[in-house]
Design an enzyme around this catalytic site. Structure first.
Site, PDB file in Angstrom:
ATOM      1  CD  GLU A 154     -40.866  14.947  -9.960  1.00 49.30           C
ATOM      2  OE1 GLU A 154     -40.538  15.900 -10.675  1.00 49.30           O
ATOM      3  OE2 GLU A 154     -40.352  13.817 -10.065  1.00 49.30           O
ATOM      4  CG  ASP A 195     -18.042  19.596  -2.517  1.00 50.05           C
ATOM      5  OD1 ASP A 195     -18.436  20.332  -1.597  1.00 50.05           O
ATOM      6  OD2 ASP A 195     -16.969  19.784  -3.136  1.00 50.05           O
ATOM      7  CG  ASP A 234     -14.874  19.148  -8.026  1.00 48.74           C
ATOM      8  OD1 ASP A 234     -15.656  20.047  -7.657  1.00 48.74           O
ATOM      9  OD2 ASP A 234     -15.149  17.937  -7.928  1.00 48.74           O
ATOM     10  CG  ASP A 261     -16.352  23.153  -5.791  1.00 49.24           C
ATOM     11  OD1 ASP A 261     -16.114  22.085  -5.197  1.00 49.24           O
ATOM     12  OD2 ASP A 261     -15.649  23.618  -6.708  1.00 49.24           O
ATOM     13  CG  ASP A 268     -37.210  11.449  -9.592  1.00 44.82           C
ATOM     14  OD1 ASP A 268     -37.157  12.678  -9.606  1.00 44.82           O
ATOM     15  OD2 ASP A 268     -36.947  10.729 -10.572  1.00 44.82           O
ATOM     16  CG  ASP A 300     -34.542  13.495  -4.959  1.00 49.37           C
ATOM     17  OD1 ASP A 300     -35.401  12.780  -5.499  1.00 49.37           O
ATOM     18  OD2 ASP A 300     -34.431  14.723  -5.167  1.00 49.37           O
ATOM     19  CG  HIS A 340     -34.044  19.666  -9.535  1.00 50.66           C
ATOM     20  ND1 HIS A 340     -35.051  19.351  -8.650  1.00 50.66           N
ATOM     21  CD2 HIS A 340     -33.923  18.587 -10.348  1.00 50.66           C
ATOM     22  CE1 HIS A 340     -35.509  18.136  -8.914  1.00 50.66           C
ATOM     23  NE2 HIS A 340     -34.838  17.653  -9.944  1.00 50.66           N
ATOM     24  CG  ASP A 341     -36.862  18.856 -12.591  1.00 48.47           C
ATOM     25  OD1 ASP A 341     -35.679  18.683 -12.920  1.00 48.47           O
ATOM     26  OD2 ASP A 341     -37.540  18.004 -11.973  1.00 48.47           O
TER      27      ASP A 341
END
Ligand code: GLC
Length: 624
Positions: A316, A82, A78, A74, A258, A151, A390-391
């Protein structure tokens, strides 16, 4: 049986994690260690690194690194990662030596599913930065000879995408861009059971949402804020291809697609079989690996110029099978370069159950499954190799042993085993540090839509809270999404603000700063694995063989030179938290072998400690 050769081999030349003195490879690896330089990249500094310099099949020698932007770094304080944060940390990726950065979605999005719900494919969400920030990231990557893969989420859009907003009007030309259907015959809109089919959404609950205004339902295989695009409509496909060409022109080097195996459906939308005691039917038979899938993939490849431009494409494909993957990744068919199978990450689930119904995973099942994919794609096609994303939960917790005693060795050995398979390895952010699951104990700590919906529905269905929390701690997607652990400062150096998801308390020990400073860490082991792939043709092209397929602790792999069967790499890995003795009779003759990489430098003998592994080269001297 412990013959002389084995004893000598396993003792005398075991080298450091970064390679062994005397070998060509080790010299290169040591040089790399000295200057943090690029290892094994075939790039000419005089030639600009970009679209013109992607040789055919370049991804076969590449290692891909996935960044989940929300959790990486980050820059503006915030609490959410990013794009400038990523750009600021490219040195970390350069040191690691990876070739490709796969960026999870940064597009404009209401963030119902952390950016996998896109409302503008050609803009960046302000949370992550601007298009100018993305251009700077691409330039920063290319300056370091790293390619960037976006992605591509085109099975569905956000419900805030202008296409969907327009399609809400039944008279609109966009109505047919999505799957709008009237209620089931004989049912009033909104009545129980009135959904057009009995399908369940991947995130629990019905896969249809009623639109009060028109009295019709729209299909969403994921959240109700992720309406499914109708790929049967050629205008939808052309709009997707135009968007992809726009990104290619902007300088991206490929796409991770995806849930691309869902885009072709049985257009009659038949009800699914309802499991005993279940409320909903499965959509699987009607939507997965549908009849026009390969036609669409070939069309996309042609229309976007994916193959012609030597862009990396990885699908994927949670439902893919070996025969389908063989066809899809056959270079002659020009569909995709590789696919992510889900078979190996579904093995710890009771067959036919949802992902939360977890069972023990015996090692033979796991290694035999990966071997089946190796054999299936040996002659034609190519594998994508991964433990994490990430899953998925963190590999070291799931497949290894994340106790302080075994975390480092098991993370190294899991990396070794995976990278020594044939295919393109994917490293998920933090895997190179041996990051572990989050260890959340309260539902209030979770943010993931899938986890929160499962928690609510399972409790409502009477599943004990303890069972639900245990399943979340093992399988919940937030395990992979806790902030990247940069250093020992508060919030792991990820943000100066309040992070959107708490950092793992173990960041005081497990972090990039500590890892880079210590040559014995998981980070340096991954550097060596990546360098080995760049330097050793057998990692790329060696024929794969699995030895001892039924051994409950040992994972033994051979990668054999197709032109010289005596020349091979041998991986001997103890994938357990107990020591094991290797029987030399089970291995190829080992005289003259050298050790390229080891988890426990200086160890000797035929006994492997818990999670100890060694990569040996045999028959190298016979090479010219
Ligand atoms: C893919 C993504 C996952 C997302 C889903 C819907 O499986 O990896 O994060 O929730 O598709 O887009």
């Amino acid at each position: 049986m412990k013959d002389q050769g084995t004893t000598r081999l396993l003792s005398s030349r075991v080298g450091c994690s970064g390679g062994c003195p005397g070998s060509h490879l080790s010299t290169q690896l040591e040089n790399a260690g000295a200057n943090w330089g690029r290892v094994g990249r075939v790039s000419n500094p005089d030639v600009p690194f970009g679209t013109d310099t992607r040789p055919e099949g370049w991804w076969r020698t590449a290692v891909v690194y996935q960044v989940y932007p929300r959790s990486f770094a980050d820059a503006d304080g915030d609490g959410v990662g990013d794009i400038p944060g990523i750009t600021a940390h490219l040195d970390h990726l350069e040191r690691l030596g990876i070739d490709v950065l796969w960026l999870s979605p940064v597009y404009r999005s209401p963030m119902d599913d952390n950016g996998y719900d896109i409302s503008d494919y050609q803009d960046i969400d302000p949370l992550f930065g601007t298009l100018a920030d993305l251009d700077a990231l691409i330039a920063g990557c290319h300056a370091r000879s790293i390619r960037l893969v976006m992605d591509l989420v085109v099975n569905h859009t956000s419900d805030e995408h202008p296409w969907f907003v327009e399609s809400r009007d039944p008279a609109s030309s966009k109505r047919d861009w999505y799957w709008w259907r009237p209620p089931r015959p004989g049912y009033a809109p909104g009545a129980p059971g009135a959904e057009p089919t009995n399908w369940e959404s991947v995130f629990s609950g019905p896969a249809w949402e009623l639109d009060e205004a028109s009295g019709e339902y729209y299909l969403h295989l994921f959240s109700r804020r992720q309406p499914d695009l109708n790929w049967e409509n050629p205008a939808v496909r052309q709009a997707v291809y135009a968007m992809m060409r726009w990104w290619v022109d902007r300088g991206v080097d490929g796409f991770r697609m995806d849930v691309i195996d869902l885009v072709s459906r049985d257009p009659t939308l038949p009800d699914g079989v309802v499991p005993p005691g279940g409320r909903f039917g499965s959509s699987h038979a009607a939507v997965a690996n549908g009849p026009r899938l390969e036609e669409y993939l070939a069309e996309m490849n042609r229309e976007v110029g994916l193959g012609a431009g030597h862009l990396l494409t990885v699908g994927e494909m949670p439902s893919s099978t070996i025969p389908l993957a063989q066809r899809v990744t056959d270079p002659a068919r020009r569909e995709l370069d590789m696919v992510f199978t889900f078979e190996h990450v579904d093995l710890d689930v009771r067959p036919g159950s949802p992902k939360w119904d977890i069972v023990d995973l015996p090692l033979p099942l796991l290694k035999q499954n990966l071997a089946a994919w190796q054999e299936g794609l040996a002659e034609v096609g190519w594998n994508a190799l991964y433990w994490n994303n990430h899953d998925q939960p963190r590999a070291v917790t799931r497949f290894g042993d994340d106790s302080p005693e075994h975390r480092v060795a098991s993370a190294k050995t899991l990396g070794t085993v995976l990278h020594l398979h044939r295919g393109t390895p994917y490293v998920y952010q933090g895997e190179e540090l041996g990051m572990t699951n989050a260890a959340f104990t309260e539902i209030a700590e979770y943010r993931d839509i899938e986890s929160l919906r499962y928690h609510a529905e399972a409790l409502a269905a009477g599943v004990p809270e303890e069972t639900v929390m245990r399943a979340l701690a093992l399988k919940g997607r937030d395990n992979a999404r806790t902030p990247m652990q940069w250093d020992a400062r508060p919030h792991a150096g990820f943000t100066t603000g309040e992070p959107w998801l708490p950092a793992n308390p173990n960041h005081t020990v497990v972090n990039a700063a500590a890892a880079q400073a210590d040559p014995s860490t998981v980070f340096h082991h991954y550097r060596s694995l990546i360098a080995l792939r760049h330097h050793h043709p057998l990692l790329v092209d060696g024929r794969f063989e699995l030895l001892l397929p039924d051994h409950p602790q040992l994972w033994v792999i051979v990668r054999r030179d197709p032109a010289d069967p005596d020349h091979l790499l041998l991986v001997v890995a103890n994938c357990s938290s107990q020591p094991v003795t290797v029987d030399a009779g089970d291995l190829p003759p080992l005289d003259g072998a050298s050790v390229l990489l080891a988890t426990h430098p200086g160890r000797s003998g035929v006994e492997l400690w818990a999670w100890e592994s060694r990569v040996l080269e045999l028959g190298a001297t016979r090479r010219g």
